[in-house]
Design a protein around this motif. Structure first.
Motif, PDB file in Angstrom:
ATOM      1  N   THR A 227       0.920  -9.454 -13.308  1.00  0.00           N
ATOM      2  CA  THR A 227       2.309  -9.728 -13.682  1.00  0.00           C
ATOM      3  C   THR A 227       2.552  -9.309 -15.127  1.00  0.00           C
ATOM      4  O   THR A 227       3.596  -8.737 -15.450  1.00  0.00           O
ATOM      5  CB  THR A 227       2.598 -11.231 -13.467  1.00  0.00           C
TER       6      THR A 227
ATOM      7  N   ILE B  39       8.002  -3.231 -10.530  1.00  0.00           N
ATOM      8  CA  ILE B  39       6.755  -3.455  -9.777  1.00  0.00           C
ATOM      9  C   ILE B  39       6.313  -2.148  -9.101  1.00  0.00           C
ATOM     10  O   ILE B  39       5.143  -1.776  -9.133  1.00  0.00           O
ATOM     11  CB  ILE B  39       6.952  -4.608  -8.758  1.00  0.00           C
TER      12      ILE B  39
ATOM     13  N   PRO C  94       0.483  -2.322 -10.678  1.00  0.00           N
ATOM     14  CA  PRO C  94      -0.691  -2.672 -11.498  1.00  0.00           C
ATOM     15  C   PRO C  94      -1.992  -2.777 -10.699  1.00  0.00           C
ATOM     16  O   PRO C  94      -3.076  -2.621 -11.261  1.00  0.00           O
ATOM     17  CB  PRO C  94      -0.316  -4.024 -12.112  1.00  0.00           C
TER      18      PRO C  94
ATOM     19  N   ALA D 241      -1.840  -8.471   6.596  1.00  0.00           N
ATOM     20  CA  ALA D 241      -2.644  -9.695   6.514  1.00  0.00           C
ATOM     21  C   ALA D 241      -2.948 -10.121   5.082  1.00  0.00           C
ATOM     22  O   ALA D 241      -2.955 -11.312   4.758  1.00  0.00           O
ATOM     23  CB  ALA D 241      -3.959  -9.489   7.265  1.00  0.00           C
TER      24      ALA D 241
HETATM   25  C1  HEM Z   1       3.268  -7.883  -9.967  1.00  0.00           C
HETATM   26  C2  HEM Z   1       2.285  -8.716  -9.727  1.00  0.00           C
HETATM   27  C3  HEM Z   1       1.313  -8.566  -8.588  1.00  0.00           C
HETATM   28  C4  HEM Z   1       0.946  -7.464  -7.862  1.00  0.00           C
HETATM   29  C5  HEM Z   1       1.461  -6.051  -8.008  1.00  0.00           C
HETATM   30  C6  HEM Z   1      -0.037  -7.901  -6.884  1.00  0.00           C
HETATM   31  C7  HEM Z   1      -0.628  -7.057  -5.951  1.00  0.00           C
HETATM   32  C8  HEM Z   1      -1.467  -7.484  -4.939  1.00  0.00           C
HETATM   33  C9  HEM Z   1      -2.044  -6.613  -3.918  1.00  0.00           C
HETATM   34  C10 HEM Z   1      -1.834  -5.112  -3.810  1.00  0.00           C
HETATM   35  C11 HEM Z   1      -2.792  -7.396  -3.093  1.00  0.00           C
HETATM   36  C12 HEM Z   1      -3.606  -6.929  -1.880  1.00  0.00           C
HETATM   37  C13 HEM Z   1      -2.673  -6.659  -0.724  1.00  0.00           C
HETATM   38  C14 HEM Z   1      -3.293  -5.936   0.442  1.00  0.00           C
HETATM   39  O1  HEM Z   1      -4.510  -5.799   0.517  1.00  0.00           O
HETATM   40  O2  HEM Z   1      -2.523  -5.532   1.338  1.00  0.00           O
HETATM   41  C15 HEM Z   1      -2.731  -8.735  -3.608  1.00  0.00           C
HETATM   42  C16 HEM Z   1      -3.377  -9.817  -3.062  1.00  0.00           C
HETATM   43  C17 HEM Z   1      -3.370 -11.074  -3.618  1.00  0.00           C
HETATM   44  N1  HEM Z   1      -2.624 -11.519  -4.691  1.00  0.00           N
HETATM   45 FE1  HEM Z   1      -1.350 -10.404  -5.809  1.00  0.00          FE
HETATM   46  N2  HEM Z   1      -0.245  -9.240  -7.040  1.00  0.00           N
HETATM   47  C18 HEM Z   1       0.566  -9.702  -8.056  1.00  0.00           C
HETATM   48  C19 HEM Z   1       0.692 -11.000  -8.500  1.00  0.00           C
HETATM   49  C20 HEM Z   1       0.022 -12.079  -7.976  1.00  0.00           C
HETATM   50  C21 HEM Z   1       0.215 -13.446  -8.392  1.00  0.00           C
HETATM   51  C22 HEM Z   1       1.237 -13.961  -9.419  1.00  0.00           C
HETATM   52  C23 HEM Z   1      -0.655 -14.204  -7.679  1.00  0.00           C
HETATM   53  C24 HEM Z   1      -0.761 -15.695  -7.809  1.00  0.00           C
HETATM   54  C25 HEM Z   1      -1.453 -16.479  -7.102  1.00  0.00           C
HETATM   55  C26 HEM Z   1      -1.396 -13.306  -6.791  1.00  0.00           C
HETATM   56  C27 HEM Z   1      -2.386 -13.668  -5.895  1.00  0.00           C
HETATM   57  C28 HEM Z   1      -2.910 -12.843  -4.917  1.00  0.00           C
HETATM   58  C29 HEM Z   1      -3.878 -13.291  -3.925  1.00  0.00           C
HETATM   59  C30 HEM Z   1      -4.471 -14.689  -3.811  1.00  0.00           C
HETATM   60  C31 HEM Z   1      -4.164 -12.173  -3.109  1.00  0.00           C
HETATM   61  C32 HEM Z   1      -5.104 -12.110  -1.908  1.00  0.00           C
HETATM   62  C33 HEM Z   1      -4.308 -12.276  -0.633  1.00  0.00           C
HETATM   63  C34 HEM Z   1      -5.131 -12.087   0.621  1.00  0.00           C
HETATM   64  O3  HEM Z   1      -6.125 -11.355   0.604  1.00  0.00           O
HETATM   65  O4  HEM Z   1      -4.774 -12.711   1.622  1.00  0.00           O
HETATM   66  N3  HEM Z   1      -0.950 -12.024  -7.008  1.00  0.00           N
HETATM   67  N4  HEM Z   1      -1.908  -8.776  -4.711  1.00  0.00           N
END
Ligand code: HEM
Length: 414
Positions: free
Chosen positions: A258, A294, A299, A360
């Protein structure tokens, strides 16, 4: 080197080239060539395992839509062969992104409610207050600051760590550990060059969160740390390794991503003054502007998938054991999906970017991240009288989570 001078073999190495990620324009020129000429190159770079890179939006979606064939396994991020071997010997993490269904679904359910719109709505006022404080801080800094360090870093850090329930005194420590984990290849943040030094970062995470589990089991509170400490999956307490891994992903994924988006978003506004003016005159564009930031920043540069049964995407055959790198940064500049993809457009709609992934593993914190980005710019834009660069912006040297680590600015603020 222009796109015409670059060969496909040269272009395809960018995904495993730490330095390429510090030069946005070079990286994007390479990806533009690949999307046009060789959208799924087989990348062979010394030290790394061979992998296919998916550079087009549709192909990344195809992999995301079929998690039973393209699995995360325990190695969801590209790493050097030697490093991956050592990590596996030490014990790969078991965060949500390391798990596949059925375990993944069960573990995700443990915290999913916390990131639903109804739960996050309760944080609206608090996030607006933190945004106000961030912009007040800019005013206090007297007209010059490093936006990445002084403003975009502290706010998301405070949001996620307060949801988790960590004491404020520990925020700097969590920030350092996150940077050492995600930005470990950048000399500014790395604890040391050796794998052993990197592993001490993991041990610190485990030590810190291990103590937190004991504490929240003994004295549960209303925070997310207590939910994780007392979580039950399949009628049994959550496994200790999975539990600590869970803390690690919430505490780390929740802020660097973020922060980088906020900084890269402001940098894009600086480079596109017409878009800054547009946003100033029409604050109702804040939601589309946040989405565009975004997309623009993306990122999370990539995730890796592993082929577990023979498959095909856009005519390219894959065999069991093949690795696929999903390049979100490239997919989010795909000419076939985004009109004028290199134009930063605060009113872009629709904006079907893949910066949060899809399916997922779709980012658990996507809505939270959007709330924070919107809140910061909703506060900042009306108070900004003028703004200009005060030095060179700098990108972090990271192949996984990256973005601007420095953005010196000069400004007048109300
Ligand atoms: C602009 C900010 C953010 C971006 C661009 C981002 C991007 C991503 C991406 C690309 C994934 C993997 C998705 C996939 O494999 O299809 C992910 C997973 C995840 N993100 Fe973010 N994220 C951001 C902010 C956050 C925030 C604020 C949290 C707060 C808890 C977070 C928690 C997670 C978690 C726990 C996963 C794993 C989900 C899973 O595997 O089920 N992210 N994120």
């Amino acid at each position: 080197m222009t796109v015409d001078e670059m060969t496909i073999a040269q272009a395809s190495t960018v995904f495993a080239d730490y330095d390429a990620y510090t030069d946005e324009s070079y990286f994007h020129r390479a990806c533009t060539l690949l999307r046009r000429e060789a959208p799924i190159p087989l990348v062979e770079v010394e030290g790394f395992p061979p992998f296919y890179a998916l550079t087009r939006h549709g192909d990344v979606m195809e992999a995301e839509r079929n998690p039973e064939v393209f699995r995360n396994t325990a190695q969801p991020v590209l790493a050097e062969v030697e490093r991956q071997k050592l990590m596996s010997q030490a014990g790969d993490l078991a965060t949500l992104v390391h798990l596949d269904d059925p375990e993944h679904r069960k573990y995700r359910a443990v915290t999913a409610d916390w990131f639903q719109p109804s739960s996050l709505a309760r944080l609206d006022g608090r996030i607006a207050e933190l945004a106000r404080r961030a912009v007040d801080r800019m005013a206090e800094l007297g007209g010059e600051c490093d936006f990445a360090v002084d403003i975009a870093t502290p706010m998301p850090l405070e949001v996620i760590l307060s949801i988790l329930g960590l004491p404020e005194a520990d925020y700097p420590r969590m920030l350092d550990l996150t940077r050492e984990l995600f930005q470990g290849a950048d000399p500014e943040f790395q604890r040391g060059k050796s794998f052993e030094e990197f592993m001490t970062v993991m041990y610190d995470f485990f030590g810190y969160f291990g103590a937190l589990v004991d504490e929240r089991r003994a004295r549960p509170t209303e925070d997310l740390a207590s939910v994780l400490a007392n979580a039950v999956v399949d009628g049994e307490p959550i496994l200790p390794f999975q539990q600590i891994s869970y803390y690690v992903i919430i505490a780390t994924a929740g802020h660097d991503t973020t922060s980088f988006t906020m900084t890269g978003g402001l940098q894009a506004l600086l480079e596109n003054p017409d878009q800054l003016e547009r946003l100033r005159h029409d604050p109702s564009l804040i939601a589309t502007a946040a989405d565009e930031m975004i997309r623009w920043v993306s990122p999370v540069r990539h995730f890796l998938r592993h082929v577990v049964s023979p498959a095909e995407i856009s005519g390219q055959r894959f065999e069991v054991g093949d690795k696929l790198l999903l390049s979100y940064w490239s997919a989010n500049r795909d000419e076939d999906v985004f009109g004028d993809p290199f134009r930063f457009d605060v009113g872009r709609k629709p904006n079907r970017h893949l910066a949060f992934g899809f399916g997922a593993h779709y980012c658990l914190g996507a809505l939270l991240a959007k709330m924070e980005i919107r809140a910061l710019f909703a506060e900042l834009i009306p108070r900004l009288r003028s703004i200009e660069p005060a030095g060179p912006a700098e990108l972090s040297r990271s192949i996984f989570v990256g973005g601007h680590k420095h953005l010196p600015i000069r400004y007048e603020i109300a």
